[in-house]
Design a protein around this motif. Structure first.
Motif, mmCIF file in Angstrom:
data_model
loop_
_atom_site.group_PDB
_atom_site.id
_atom_site.type_symbol
_atom_site.label_atom_id
_atom_site.label_comp_id
_atom_site.label_asym_id
_atom_site.label_seq_id
_atom_site.Cartn_x
_atom_site.Cartn_y
_atom_site.Cartn_z
ATOM 1 N N GLY A 27 53.505 -9.907 40.466
ATOM 2 C CA GLY A 27 52.381 -9.636 39.568
ATOM 3 C C GLY A 27 51.054 -10.037 40.180
ATOM 4 O O GLY A 27 50.793 -9.789 41.362
ATOM 5 N N VAL A 28 50.214 -10.691 39.367
ATOM 6 C CA VAL A 28 48.912 -11.143 39.841
ATOM 7 C C VAL A 28 48.740 -12.626 39.520
ATOM 8 O O VAL A 28 49.457 -13.188 38.698
ATOM 9 C CB VAL A 28 47.761 -10.330 39.186
ATOM 10 C CG1 VAL A 28 47.820 -8.879 39.635
ATOM 11 C CG2 VAL A 28 47.816 -10.413 37.662
ATOM 12 N N ARG A 29 47.765 -13.259 40.172
ATOM 13 C CA ARG A 29 47.579 -14.702 40.041
ATOM 14 C C ARG A 29 46.880 -15.107 38.746
ATOM 15 O O ARG A 29 47.116 -16.184 38.222
ATOM 16 C CB ARG A 29 46.790 -15.239 41.233
ATOM 17 C CG ARG A 29 47.543 -15.153 42.553
ATOM 18 C CD ARG A 29 46.706 -15.717 43.689
ATOM 19 N NE ARG A 29 47.385 -15.555 44.964
ATOM 20 C CZ ARG A 29 48.248 -16.429 45.471
ATOM 21 N NH1 ARG A 29 48.516 -17.534 44.775
ATOM 22 N NH2 ARG A 29 48.828 -16.223 46.624
ATOM 23 N N PHE A 30 45.992 -14.264 38.247
ATOM 24 C CA PHE A 30 45.236 -14.626 37.048
ATOM 25 C C PHE A 30 44.861 -13.376 36.275
ATOM 26 O O PHE A 30 44.848 -12.270 36.796
ATOM 27 C CB PHE A 30 43.979 -15.433 37.408
ATOM 28 C CG PHE A 30 43.132 -14.799 38.485
ATOM 29 C CD1 PHE A 30 42.175 -13.851 38.175
ATOM 30 C CD2 PHE A 30 43.293 -15.167 39.810
ATOM 31 C CE1 PHE A 30 41.392 -13.268 39.154
ATOM 32 C CE2 PHE A 30 42.517 -14.592 40.809
ATOM 33 C CZ PHE A 30 41.558 -13.643 40.469
ATOM 34 N N ASP A 31 44.543 -13.573 34.995
ATOM 35 C CA ASP A 31 44.232 -12.469 34.084
ATOM 36 C C ASP A 31 42.725 -12.241 34.046
ATOM 37 O O ASP A 31 41.931 -13.061 34.515
ATOM 38 C CB ASP A 31 44.746 -12.796 32.680
ATOM 39 C CG ASP A 31 45.073 -11.547 31.888
ATOM 40 O OD1 ASP A 31 44.645 -10.449 32.312
ATOM 41 O OD2 ASP A 31 45.748 -11.669 30.854
ATOM 42 N N ALA A 32 42.331 -11.110 33.488
ATOM 43 C CA ALA A 32 40.915 -10.786 33.289
ATOM 44 C C ALA A 32 40.590 -10.941 31.809
ATOM 45 O O ALA A 32 41.226 -10.293 30.972
ATOM 46 C CB ALA A 32 40.623 -9.364 33.758
ATOM 47 N N ASP A 33 39.609 -11.768 31.501
ATOM 48 C CA ASP A 33 39.255 -11.949 30.099
ATOM 49 C C ASP A 33 38.354 -10.810 29.626
ATOM 50 O O ASP A 33 37.886 -9.980 30.408
ATOM 51 C CB ASP A 33 38.570 -13.297 29.872
ATOM 52 C CG ASP A 33 37.327 -13.487 30.737
ATOM 53 O OD1 ASP A 33 36.605 -12.508 30.975
ATOM 54 O OD2 ASP A 33 37.097 -14.628 31.181
ATOM 55 N N GLU A 34 38.121 -10.771 28.329
ATOM 56 C CA GLU A 34 37.374 -9.669 27.729
ATOM 57 C C GLU A 34 35.964 -9.571 28.297
ATOM 58 O O GLU A 34 35.461 -8.460 28.544
ATOM 59 C CB GLU A 34 37.308 -9.863 26.206
ATOM 60 C CG GLU A 34 36.657 -8.710 25.456
ATOM 61 C CD GLU A 34 37.434 -7.411 25.548
ATOM 62 O OE1 GLU A 34 36.814 -6.335 25.416
ATOM 63 O OE2 GLU A 34 38.666 -7.469 25.759
ATOM 64 N N ALA A 35 35.306 -10.694 28.489
ATOM 65 C CA ALA A 35 33.933 -10.670 29.009
ATOM 66 C C ALA A 35 33.886 -10.073 30.412
ATOM 67 O O ALA A 35 32.992 -9.279 30.744
ATOM 68 C CB ALA A 35 33.355 -12.081 29.011
ATOM 69 N N ARG A 36 34.857 -10.429 31.232
ATOM 70 C CA ARG A 36 34.879 -9.908 32.593
ATOM 71 C C ARG A 36 35.156 -8.407 32.589
ATOM 72 O O ARG A 36 34.567 -7.655 33.375
ATOM 73 C CB ARG A 36 35.944 -10.637 33.419
ATOM 74 C CG ARG A 36 36.011 -10.184 34.870
ATOM 75 C CD ARG A 36 37.010 -10.975 35.675
ATOM 76 N NE ARG A 36 36.699 -12.399 35.681
ATOM 77 C CZ ARG A 36 37.343 -13.294 36.438
ATOM 78 N NH1 ARG A 36 38.310 -12.910 37.232
ATOM 79 N NH2 ARG A 36 37.013 -14.564 36.383
ATOM 80 N N ILE A 37 36.033 -7.973 31.713
ATOM 81 C CA ILE A 37 36.342 -6.542 31.630
ATOM 82 C C ILE A 37 35.107 -5.748 31.208
ATOM 83 O O ILE A 37 34.795 -4.692 31.772
ATOM 84 C CB ILE A 37 37.505 -6.296 30.644
ATOM 85 C CG1 ILE A 37 38.797 -6.899 31.197
ATOM 86 C CG2 ILE A 37 37.676 -4.812 30.371
ATOM 87 C CD1 ILE A 37 39.940 -6.884 30.216
ATOM 88 N N ARG A 38 34.386 -6.240 30.194
ATOM 89 C CA ARG A 38 33.176 -5.544 29.722
ATOM 90 C C ARG A 38 32.132 -5.466 30.829
ATOM 91 O O ARG A 38 31.491 -4.428 31.036
ATOM 92 C CB ARG A 38 32.593 -6.271 28.511
ATOM 93 C CG ARG A 38 33.397 -6.181 27.239
ATOM 94 C CD ARG A 38 33.540 -4.743 26.793
ATOM 95 N NE ARG A 38 34.913 -4.255 26.993
ATOM 96 C CZ ARG A 38 35.271 -2.999 27.012
ATOM 97 N NH1 ARG A 38 34.371 -2.054 26.841
ATOM 98 N NH2 ARG A 38 36.519 -2.643 27.195
ATOM 99 N N THR A 39 31.938 -6.580 31.541
ATOM 100 C CA THR A 39 30.980 -6.598 32.648
ATOM 101 C C THR A 39 31.396 -5.615 33.735
ATOM 102 O O THR A 39 30.577 -4.867 34.283
ATOM 103 C CB THR A 39 30.871 -8.009 33.243
ATOM 104 O OG1 THR A 39 30.437 -8.916 32.237
ATOM 105 C CG2 THR A 39 29.884 -8.042 34.397
#
Length: 257
Positions: free
Chosen positions: A52-64
């Motif tokens: 998989g991946v090491r870390f997730d993307a939070d909502e703020a990062r996705i919007r940016t």
């Protein structure tokens, strides 16, 4: 997308059309920074791991991410339109470095160079795994097999890559970001095919009695495509070599793996 853009930028530079070349040089940096926002590295390193991946993307990062992607996509469209509307550039691209569909097939061409000659080859659709079993990117092909077709295929693939990325970012699934993976089994033989930005990349791995890797071979798309450049240059002026060379956008070290 930014890697596909590199090939287009190099081709544009050798055509002598500086406006689009300069714009794309800056836009490539924007894509690198966008990759850093998502992965923590401008080159996409550190994010993906086994399972998989090491870390997730939070909502703020996705919007940016999506906001910046929309701006970059608009800039890219404007820059590339400048080139495709310029008659002198098209005059250099059209009927230069032609590689026929038959020759491309006989040489075993892969990737954008093969698709520009009319071969609908793409590992994402020919051997779909992972997300490509559910989300499909249309195969972009050309007909003329010249520098123009190779530039056009790259343009279309940039656009479709952006749409694919946008769609995936807007629908990230819930749940854990990685799964536990068992140790490699002994005496196994595995082949992996993925569609890289130059074309199909093959990995062949064999494990020994204790599950350790005893053989690992990588075949880069440039291994297949160098002879395509040689065929495309037959009958061409020597001055056409830089343009044809960049339109194939090959790798020396990729051929020598």
């Amino acid at each position: 997308t930014q890697r596909c853009l590199v090939g287009s930028e190099m081709c544009i530079r050798d055509s002598g059309f500086l406006p689009t070349s300069s714009y794309c040089g800056r836009i490539r940096g924007d894509f690198l920074n966008l990759t850093a926002l998502l992965c923590g590295s401008r080159f996409g390193r550190t994010l993906v791991e086994v399972g998989g991946v090491r870390f997730d993307a939070d909502e703020a990062r996705i919007r940016t991410f999506l906001t910046r992607l929309d701006g970059i996509a608009a800039d890219l469209t404007g820059a590339v339109d400048l080139m495709f509307r310029n008659t002198s550039v098209l005059g250099r691209f059209e009927n230069t470095g032609v590689l026929s569909k038959r020759a491309a097939a006989e040489l075993g061409m892969v990737g954008p160079a093969a698709r520009a000659s009319g071969l609908g080859l793409d590992a994402r659709s020919d051997f779909p795994v992972g997300i490509y079993r559910f989300a499909h990117i249309p195969v972009s092909t050309g007909e003329t097999g010249d520098v123009f077709a190779r530039a056009l295929v790259r343009r279309i693939e940039c656009e479709r890559s952006i749409e694919f990325i946008r769609g995936q970012m807007e629908a990230l699934p819930e749940g854990p970001v990685a799964a536990e993976t068992p140790a490699p089994a002994s005496g196994r033989f595995a082949v992996s095919l993925v569609e890289g930005w130059r074309g199909e990349i093959a990995h062949v791995v064999m494990t020994g009695r204790r599950g350790t890797v005893v053989f690992h071979k990588i075949v880069d798309p440039s291994f297949h495509n160098w002879f395509g450049l040689a065929m495309a240059m037959r009958g061409q002026a020597v001055s056409d070599f830089p343009l044809c060379n960049k339109s194939f956008n090959l790798s020396y070290c990729g051929h020598d793996l």
